[in-house]
Design an enzyme around this catalytic site. Structure first.
Site, mmCIF file in Angstrom:
data_model
loop_
_atom_site.group_PDB
_atom_site.id
_atom_site.type_symbol
_atom_site.label_atom_id
_atom_site.label_comp_id
_atom_site.label_asym_id
_atom_site.label_seq_id
_atom_site.Cartn_x
_atom_site.Cartn_y
_atom_site.Cartn_z
ATOM 1 N N ASN A 21 -3.949 -56.763 78.135
ATOM 2 C CA ASN A 21 -4.122 -55.623 77.225
ATOM 3 C C ASN A 21 -3.091 -55.659 76.095
ATOM 4 O O ASN A 21 -3.420 -55.394 74.939
ATOM 5 C CB ASN A 21 -4.009 -54.297 77.980
ATOM 6 C CG ASN A 21 -5.323 -53.818 78.536
ATOM 7 O OD1 ASN A 21 -6.390 -54.177 78.064
ATOM 8 N ND2 ASN A 21 -5.249 -52.997 79.564
ATOM 9 N N HIS A 45 -6.780 -53.359 74.025
ATOM 10 C CA HIS A 45 -7.531 -52.662 75.075
ATOM 11 C C HIS A 45 -9.019 -52.969 75.037
ATOM 12 O O HIS A 45 -9.683 -52.949 76.082
ATOM 13 C CB HIS A 45 -7.279 -51.154 74.999
ATOM 14 C CG HIS A 45 -5.900 -50.793 75.442
ATOM 15 N ND1 HIS A 45 -5.556 -50.678 76.768
ATOM 16 C CD2 HIS A 45 -4.764 -50.555 74.734
ATOM 17 C CE1 HIS A 45 -4.279 -50.373 76.867
ATOM 18 N NE2 HIS A 45 -3.770 -50.294 75.654
ATOM 19 N N ASP A 66 -11.211 -54.042 78.231
ATOM 20 C CA ASP A 66 -12.507 -53.473 78.620
ATOM 21 C C ASP A 66 -13.557 -54.563 78.783
ATOM 22 O O ASP A 66 -14.327 -54.568 79.748
ATOM 23 C CB ASP A 66 -12.989 -52.454 77.580
ATOM 24 C CG ASP A 66 -12.189 -51.170 77.590
ATOM 25 O OD1 ASP A 66 -11.386 -50.954 78.532
ATOM 26 O OD2 ASP A 66 -12.374 -50.367 76.646
ATOM 27 N N GLU A 71 -8.053 -51.727 87.139
ATOM 28 C CA GLU A 71 -8.577 -53.093 87.256
ATOM 29 C C GLU A 71 -8.784 -53.503 88.713
ATOM 30 O O GLU A 71 -8.855 -54.688 89.025
ATOM 31 C CB GLU A 71 -7.665 -54.085 86.531
ATOM 32 C CG GLU A 71 -6.322 -54.321 87.162
ATOM 33 C CD GLU A 71 -5.243 -53.313 86.764
ATOM 34 O OE1 GLU A 71 -4.076 -53.589 87.085
ATOM 35 O OE2 GLU A 71 -5.530 -52.277 86.158
#
Length: 173
Positions: free
Chosen positions: A68, A73, A77, A103
């Site tokens: 990330n 981000h 995703d 996660e």
């Protein structure tokens, strides 16, 4: 009467769709924790009633925060969606993939012992290595850690998941 029947069918269809959406993680399409409670309760009861095997695997993407931080981000995703897609392609129809949180994912493997679950994890790791996520033209190398737990006699689903989580913690360290 016909119009009323059609309206009732329409309402029934909308309720089924709403129920499905309530049990699905909005980002990944995996089942969510609400669905986990129902599936796990059902599978534990079935395994105990019929004296069959049941194993769960708790997965956690390694170094997800670093991904990330480095890629953003949106890439994180996309990575969660990628994990879901690959995992679903490896699992059987009877298996369940649940986004446990962040996660972390839980896989419920009915009629599977520890050796079978380890085989599934090995296949999943191979699938991940062969198909890395490409984000902005760059492959994102990803690994995951997993903890496995086999259902013990007279154990409930919560205890089973907690043992898988503890095994995941050990695998991470």
């Amino acid at each position: 009467l016909t119009a009323t029947k059609l309206a009732l069918e329409h309402i029934k269809t909308e309720l089924q769709e709403s129920r499905h959406l309530m049990q699905e993680d909005w980002l990944t399409g995996a089942q969510n924790r609400r669905a986990m409670d129902m599936v796990l309760t059902k599978e534990v009861a079935r395994a105990q009633r019929s004296a069959t095997k049941l194993t769960v695997a708790m997965l956690d993407l390694d170094h997800f925060k670093a991904i990330n931080d480095e890629f953003g981000h949106d890439a994180g995703d996309k990575l969660l969606q990628h994990l879901t897609l690959i995992t679903k392609s490896v699992l059987r129809e009877a298996d369940s993939l649940i986004r446990y949180g962040g996660e972390e994912f839980l896989i419920i493997l009915p009629e599977t012992d520890i050796n079978g679950a380890q085989f599934v994890m090995d296949r999943l790791k191979q699938a991940f290595q062969k198909t890395p996520l490409a984000y902005d033209g760059k492959p994102i190398p990803v690994t995951f850690s997993a903890g496995l737990a086999y259902l013990m006699p007279d154990e409930n689903g919560h205890a089973l998941v907690m043992r898988a989580d503890a095994a995941l913690y050990e695998a991470k360290h």
